[in-house]
Design an enzyme around this catalytic site. Structure first.
Site, PDB file in Angstrom:
ATOM      1  N   HIS A 124       0.853  -1.189   0.000  1.00  0.00           N
ATOM      2  CA  HIS A 124       0.000   0.000   0.000  1.00  0.00           C
ATOM      3  C   HIS A 124       0.891   1.243   0.000  1.00  0.00           C
ATOM      4  O   HIS A 124       1.892   1.282   0.712  1.00  0.00           O
ATOM      5  CB  HIS A 124      -0.917  -0.002   1.227  1.00  0.00           C
ATOM      6  CG  HIS A 124      -1.976   1.052   1.153  1.00  0.00           C
ATOM      7  ND1 HIS A 124      -1.731   2.358   1.494  1.00  0.00           N
ATOM      8  CD2 HIS A 124      -3.260   1.004   0.739  1.00  0.00           C
ATOM      9  CE1 HIS A 124      -2.841   3.063   1.305  1.00  0.00           C
ATOM     10  NE2 HIS A 124      -3.791   2.256   0.857  1.00  0.00           N
ATOM     11  N   GLU A 126       0.686   4.096   1.337  1.00  0.00           N
ATOM     12  CA  GLU A 126       0.930   4.714   2.660  1.00  0.00           C
ATOM     13  C   GLU A 126       2.007   3.948   3.419  1.00  0.00           C
ATOM     14  O   GLU A 126       2.870   4.539   4.076  1.00  0.00           O
ATOM     15  CB  GLU A 126      -0.371   4.755   3.473  1.00  0.00           C
ATOM     16  CG  GLU A 126      -0.145   5.408   4.839  1.00  0.00           C
ATOM     17  CD  GLU A 126      -1.353   5.346   5.751  1.00  0.00           C
ATOM     18  OE1 GLU A 126      -2.495   5.448   5.271  1.00  0.00           O
ATOM     19  OE2 GLU A 126      -1.144   5.206   6.977  1.00  0.00           O
ATOM     20  N   CYS A 194      -7.069   6.504  11.777  1.00  0.00           N
ATOM     21  CA  CYS A 194      -7.524   7.896  11.814  1.00  0.00           C
ATOM     22  C   CYS A 194      -8.994   7.994  12.197  1.00  0.00           C
ATOM     23  O   CYS A 194      -9.747   7.029  12.126  1.00  0.00           O
ATOM     24  CB  CYS A 194      -7.249   8.578  10.479  1.00  0.00           C
ATOM     25  SG  CYS A 194      -8.480   8.192   9.253  1.00  0.00           S
ATOM     26  N   SER A 222      -8.799   0.903  -2.537  1.00  0.00           N
ATOM     27  CA  SER A 222      -8.955   1.775  -1.369  1.00  0.00           C
ATOM     28  C   SER A 222      -8.972   0.927  -0.107  1.00  0.00           C
ATOM     29  O   SER A 222      -9.891   0.138   0.115  1.00  0.00           O
ATOM     30  CB  SER A 222     -10.264   2.568  -1.494  1.00  0.00           C
ATOM     31  OG  SER A 222     -10.660   3.043  -0.230  1.00  0.00           O
ATOM     32  N   ASN A 224      -9.350   1.697   3.169  1.00  0.00           N
ATOM     33  CA  ASN A 224     -10.409   1.891   4.162  1.00  0.00           C
ATOM     34  C   ASN A 224     -11.756   1.393   3.643  1.00  0.00           C
ATOM     35  O   ASN A 224     -12.579   0.902   4.416  1.00  0.00           O
ATOM     36  CB  ASN A 224     -10.442   3.350   4.631  1.00  0.00           C
ATOM     37  CG  ASN A 224     -11.136   4.267   3.654  1.00  0.00           C
ATOM     38  OD1 ASN A 224     -12.344   4.420   3.714  1.00  0.00           O
ATOM     39  ND2 ASN A 224     -10.387   4.848   2.734  1.00  0.00           N
TER      40      ASN A 224
HETATM   41  S1  SF4 Z   1      -8.470   8.279   5.667  1.00  0.00           S
HETATM   42 FE1  SF4 Z   1      -8.448  10.486   5.265  1.00  0.00          FE
HETATM   43  S2  SF4 Z   1      -8.167  11.529   7.265  1.00  0.00           S
HETATM   44 FE2  SF4 Z   1      -7.646   9.358   7.468  1.00  0.00          FE
HETATM   45  S3  SF4 Z   1      -5.442   9.327   7.200  1.00  0.00           S
HETATM   46 FE3  SF4 Z   1      -6.357   8.841   5.202  1.00  0.00          FE
HETATM   47  S4  SF4 Z   1      -6.543  10.806   4.166  1.00  0.00           S
HETATM   48 FE4  SF4 Z   1      -6.155  11.234   6.339  1.00  0.00          FE
END
Ligand code: SF4
Length: 334
Positions: A124, A126, A194, A222, A224
């Site tokens: 990923h 990130e 987050c 994605s 999340n």
């Molecule tokens: S989901 Fe949104 S608020 Fe959370 S870390 Fe990722 S970009 Fe930032």
């Protein structure tokens, strides 16, 4: 059929900011503006930005000298930032402030001599950015089994950080395992996950109690959004991740009285509205909104864009703190 909408759903403050950064950069400097990686993981968002002059590239060497360069919301490794500096590329950093906070946390642990464990998903962006920000690197773990396999320098000097978009429940299980193996392990518990991820997961838990099927609007890459679908599935609810309304299969709703709809943090509300329209074409629907957390988090834009934005907070405006806001840990002014 009843259609129940999760609250909150869709864009988080970090995604809102990243998209606005690209739009403002195009407005200020003119197209094209180069964006390293998808600015956020959503096909519609990327297509729209491309149509106004964003060019998405995988690596810096695809960017011409002197071109305005945007780093995506997921963050980048230090080497990428250094390489951009060596080439004097004018960079606008759209890394979410909450991701940058995790970078700093990991750097602090590394400076203090800890082995740093990153709980996250291999590959990923990130995770690639975070591991590349921590001197000496990190041990990446994605499961309890990975914890068993860890080899560290000193079991008494171990710390962990986490990707921001993980499942809260799954992460707790991994943290518990880390605590078993390394009783002195230092870490943030699940606070790196987050506010937006946590709020959307909590909303899906609630939604699953009222519906027979859950549609999660979000792109397949994605993180999340995938977690939202998994949470519904773990609660025994048929759940589908859909990029757009075209992905909907009417057969999913046979014998279902109520369907829940939510959206990942990178999915715009217009996609949710298109899903509602499509459901209405399949069968008559009654739309309801589930009660939930009202989010009021805003992040400042990079200073070089304040002139075109008209304010440091851009179109979202300055945040007005609310008592009811859960998980108010992020500093809006960051
Ligand atoms: S989901 Fe949104 S608020 Fe959370 S870390 Fe990722 S970009 Fe930032």
């Amino acid at each position: 059929m009843r259609v129940i909408l999760a609250q909150p759903r869709g864009f988080c403050a970090g995604v809102e900011r990243a998209v606005e950064i690209v739009e403002l950069a195009i407005r200020k400097y003119g197209p094209p503006v180069y964006v390293r990686h998808e600015i956020v993981h959503n096909k519609r968002v990327v297509e729209k930005l491309r149509s106004i002059g964003a060019r998405f590239v995988d690596e810096l060497d695809e960017i011409p000298d002197g071109a305005i360069t945007v780093f995506s919301a997921h963050g980048v490794a230090q080497k990428v930032a250094d390489d951009a500096g060596l080439r004097d590329l004018p960079v606008i950093d759209a890394t979410c402030p909450l991701v940058a906070k995790v970078h700093r946390e990991g750097q602090r642990y590394a400076e203090q001599g800890y082995d740093v464990i990153l709980i996250g998903h291999e590959g990923h962006p990130e995770v690639e950015g975070t591991r590349g920000r921590i001197p000496g690197g990190v041990h990446l773990v994605s499961s309890v089994d990975d914890v068993d396999r860890l080899r560290v320098r000193d079991p008494a000097k171990v710390s962990y950080i986490t990707q921001t978009t993980l499942s809260v429940d799954d992460t707790r299980v991994i943290i518990d395992k880390l605590k078993q193996r390394f009783p002195q392990v230092a870490g943030p518990d699940v606070r790196d996950i987050c506010y937006a991820t946590q709020n959307r997961q909590q909303a899906v838990h609630l939604l699953a109690q009222h519906v027979g099927v859950i549609l999660v609007v979000g792109s397949p890459n994605s993180s999340n959004s995938n977690r939202l679908r998994e949470i519904a599935a773990e609660m025994g609810i048929a759940s589908y991740l859909i990029d757009t309304a075209d992905d909907i299969n009417p057969a999913w709703f046979a014998n279902v009285d109520a369907v829940g709809v939510t959206a990942g943090a990178s999915a715009p509300e217009e996609l949710v509205q298109e899903v509602l329209n499509r459901l209405g074409q399949i069968t008559p629907v009654e739309i309801e909104n589930l009660e939930g957390v009202e989010e009021n988090v805003r992040f400042k834009l990079p200073e070089m864009l304040w002139d075109v934005a008209g304010s440091p907070y851009g179109r979202m405006g300055r945040p007005q703190p609310r008592e009811s806001e859960r998980n108010s840990a992020p500093t809006p002014a960051e």
